[in-house]
Write an enzyme that holds these catalytic residues in place. Structure first.
Site, PDB file in Angstrom:
ATOM      1  N   GLY A  71       0.812  -1.213   0.000  1.00  7.85           N
ATOM      2  CA  GLY A  71       0.000   0.000   0.000  1.00  7.85           C
ATOM      3  C   GLY A  71       0.848   1.267   0.000  1.00  7.85           C
ATOM      4  O   GLY A  71       0.498   2.254  -0.649  1.00  7.85           O
ATOM      5  N   ASN A 152      -7.787   4.064   8.943  1.00  9.00           N
ATOM      6  CA  ASN A 152      -7.151   2.902   9.561  1.00  9.00           C
ATOM      7  C   ASN A 152      -7.077   3.001  11.082  1.00  9.00           C
ATOM      8  O   ASN A 152      -6.717   2.034  11.736  1.00  9.00           O
ATOM      9  CB  ASN A 152      -5.745   2.696   8.988  1.00  9.00           C
ATOM     10  CG  ASN A 152      -4.931   3.961   8.988  1.00  9.00           C
ATOM     11  OD1 ASN A 152      -5.338   4.974   8.427  1.00  9.00           O
ATOM     12  ND2 ASN A 152      -3.784   3.916   9.625  1.00  9.00           N
ATOM     13  N   SER A 200      -3.762  -3.350  -0.478  1.00  5.95           N
ATOM     14  CA  SER A 200      -2.603  -4.035   0.106  1.00  5.95           C
ATOM     15  C   SER A 200      -3.024  -5.444   0.503  1.00  5.95           C
ATOM     16  O   SER A 200      -4.058  -5.628   1.158  1.00  5.95           O
ATOM     17  CB  SER A 200      -2.113  -3.266   1.330  1.00  5.95           C
ATOM     18  OG  SER A 200      -1.110  -3.988   1.995  1.00  5.95           O
ATOM     19  N   ALA A 201      -2.216  -6.452   0.133  1.00  7.82           N
ATOM     20  CA  ALA A 201      -2.615  -7.855   0.335  1.00  7.82           C
ATOM     21  C   ALA A 201      -2.680  -8.259   1.798  1.00  7.82           C
ATOM     22  O   ALA A 201      -3.570  -9.009   2.203  1.00  7.82           O
ATOM     23  CB  ALA A 201      -1.639  -8.763  -0.414  1.00  7.82           C
ATOM     24  N   THR A 238      11.484  -7.136 -11.320  1.00  4.56           N
ATOM     25  CA  THR A 238      10.846  -8.447 -11.538  1.00  4.56           C
ATOM     26  C   THR A 238       9.718  -8.642 -10.531  1.00  4.56           C
ATOM     27  O   THR A 238       9.901  -8.440  -9.337  1.00  4.56           O
ATOM     28  CB  THR A 238      11.898  -9.568 -11.355  1.00  4.56           C
ATOM     29  OG1 THR A 238      12.971  -9.305 -12.245  1.00  4.56           O
ATOM     30  CG2 THR A 238      11.311 -10.934 -11.642  1.00  4.56           C
ATOM     31  N   CYS A 326       3.149   1.207  11.758  1.00  2.00           N
ATOM     32  CA  CYS A 326       4.336   1.851  11.188  1.00  2.00           C
ATOM     33  C   CYS A 326       4.835   3.008  12.041  1.00  2.00           C
ATOM     34  O   CYS A 326       5.938   3.482  11.869  1.00  2.00           O
ATOM     35  CB  CYS A 326       4.056   2.316   9.763  1.00  2.00           C
ATOM     36  SG  CYS A 326       2.511   3.188   9.590  1.00  2.00           S
TER      37      CYS A 326
HETATM   38  C1  LIG Z   1      -4.963   3.016   5.117  1.00  2.00           C
HETATM   39  C2  LIG Z   1      -3.620   2.416   4.853  1.00  2.00           C
HETATM   40  N1  LIG Z   1      -2.955   2.778   3.742  1.00  2.00           N
HETATM   41  C3  LIG Z   1      -1.745   2.268   3.443  1.00  2.00           C
HETATM   42  C4  LIG Z   1      -1.134   1.354   4.258  1.00  2.00           C
HETATM   43  C5  LIG Z   1       0.226   0.827   3.897  1.00  2.00           C
HETATM   44  O1  LIG Z   1       0.147  -0.476   3.404  1.00  2.00           O
HETATM   45  P1  LIG Z   1       1.440  -1.419   3.399  1.00  2.00           P
HETATM   46  O2  LIG Z   1       1.620  -1.908   4.797  1.00  2.00           O
HETATM   47  O3  LIG Z   1       1.075  -2.523   2.438  1.00  2.00           O
HETATM   48  O4  LIG Z   1       2.573  -0.610   2.894  1.00  2.00           O
HETATM   49  C6  LIG Z   1      -1.785   0.957   5.435  1.00  2.00           C
HETATM   50  C7  LIG Z   1      -1.127   0.027   6.374  1.00  2.00           C
HETATM   51  O5  LIG Z   1      -1.302   0.101   7.575  1.00  2.00           O
HETATM   52  C8  LIG Z   1      -3.058   1.489   5.729  1.00  2.00           C
HETATM   53  O6  LIG Z   1      -3.733   1.143   6.841  1.00  2.00           O
END
Ligand SMILES: Cc1ncc(COP(=O)(O)O)c(C=O)c1O
Length: 380
Positions: A71, A152, A200-201, A238, A326
């Site tokens: 993401g 989130n 995002s997977a 790749t 994060c």
């Molecule tokens: C709303 C949102 N966007 C983007 C991301 C980032 O995704 P990724 O962890 O795959 O980089 C997150 C991850 O917490 C998210 O909650």
């Protein structure tokens, strides 16, 4: 009871079917999808099948899917695209104050690089961008609006339909980060009216380190990662075929289970929310008056430092979070709650409970037993 995991917004356990779907590409089918020989062709077929499955999940065409490392990269790529398409006398980039850091922190960088203005859209006390704010900040000079689907941290749903309609009026590109909404809300890019959309997977039972950006075929896009001609020259490198195959399987499963799962999670979340409100004094549900994603509960325990409660819960086998994974380790209060007008101490008393495909009613009841005495202890 074993450990209870209520941090699905940070990441979800891999679904067993996803793991199965990945295994061939960690073994005999190891080819590079760019190679012309048999091994390469096998990998290329798998990659294109996966692209179709991911595209079907959001009602897109497969050529509109760019696989990324997740993401964060997809959001960065979406915002970097502004340099390819800005026009007008005083071009502007607009994003909301409650976006994920992969939008919020990169917005100023690209705005500065492309020498365009940046508008950060404020939110109301519930965490929503209002229709008036959209009208005020999105105008014919706005090249790109980035407004997420569901937050989130609080789960609050943003006015996606209104944002798309406003962007249509003003000729603005609309990027929507749907990372948290995927799997619990039906996503159809045509019906939503978005030009770019992030997935995002690992938030939907897939592997970490893979995701995608949907880019409407009419939208010009500069690559962020330059290299070979992969992904129609829009993302060099790749492709991670095993992870992409897992991502596609996760999308397929999410699609099949969407309605039932959204309802199941909403019931569990409400059971948790009502149980906590009934058993613990002086708690406040953040964004309670707004429409929210069904799997998220953000709740403040007055007078308690959230990190201390998180650690106490962890000692009792319950995993929750104080905000996005994060930013864990940082002592900063949530930028989302601050943008909603909360004080630092209010923001520092909030915990996020996020439910997912492994969550059971027994786990919720366990949390309802464990948590109230911990709060009492910490308040004493
Ligand atoms: C709303 C949102 N966007 C983007 C991301 C980032 O995704 P990724 O962890 O795959 O980089 C997150 C991850 O917490 C998210 O909650």
């Amino acid at each position: 009871m074993d450990r209870v995991y209520l941090d699905h917004s940070a990441t979800t356990p891999l679904r067993p079917e996803v793991r199965e779907a990945m295994l061939p590409f960690l073994g005999a089918q190891f080819g590079n999808p760019g190679s012309l020989h048999w091994f390469g062709r096998q990998a290329c077929h798998a990659l294109e099948d996966a692209r179709e499955m991911v595209a079907a999940f959001i009602g897109a065409e497969s050529r509109e899917i760019i696989f990324t490392s997740g993401g964060t990269e997809a959001n960065n790529l979406a915002l970097s695209s502004i340099s390819a398409c800005y026009a007008g006398d005083a071009p502007r980039l607009a994003l909301s104050a409650v976006e994920h850091p992969s939008v919020l922190r990169v917005g100023p960088v690209y705005a500065e690089r492309a020498e365009i203005y940046l508008n950060v859209l404020p939110v109301d006390a519930q965490g929503r961008v209002t229709p008036e704010t959209l009208r005020r900040y999105v105008n014919p000079n706005t090249v790109l609006l980035s407004l997420m689907f569901g937050n989130n941290e609080t789960g609050v749903l943003q006015p996606v339909a209104e944002a798309a309609a406003r962007c249509d009026e003003t000729g603005t590109l609309y990027h929507c980060d749907a990372v948290q909404a995927a799997g619990v809300v039906p996503l159809n890019v045509g019906r939503l009216g978005v030009h770019l959309l992030t997935l995002s997977a690992h938030k939907i039972g897939g592997p970490k380190g893979v995701g995608c950006l949907y880019v409407n075929h009419d939208v010009p896009l500069e690559p962020l990662i330059v290299g070979g001609s992969q992904e129609r020259r829009r993302r060099g490198g790749t492709e991670n075929v095993a992870a992409i195959a897992g991502f596609a399987k996760a999308c397929e499963l999410a699609q099949h289970r969407l309605e039932g799962e959204a309802k199941r999670l909403a019931q569990l979340r409400d059971r948790l929310e009502q149980g906590l409100l009934a058993r613990v004094k002086d708690v406040r549900v953040n964004s309670a008056a707004a429409e929210r994603l069904p799997h998220l509960l953000n709740i403040a325990f007055e007078g308690i430092e959230n990190e201390r409660l998180l650690l106490a819960l962890d000692e009792h086998g319950v995993a929750v979070s104080t905000g996005p994974a994060c930013s864990s380790g940082g002592a900063d209060p949530s930028h989302v709650l601050l943008a909603m007008g909360q004080t630092h101490s209010q923001a520092r008393s909030a915990l996020r409970f996020s439910l997912g495909w492994t969550t059971t009613p027994a786990e919720i009841d366990h949390v309802l037993d464990v948590l109230p005495p911990l709060v009492e202890n910490l308040r004493r």
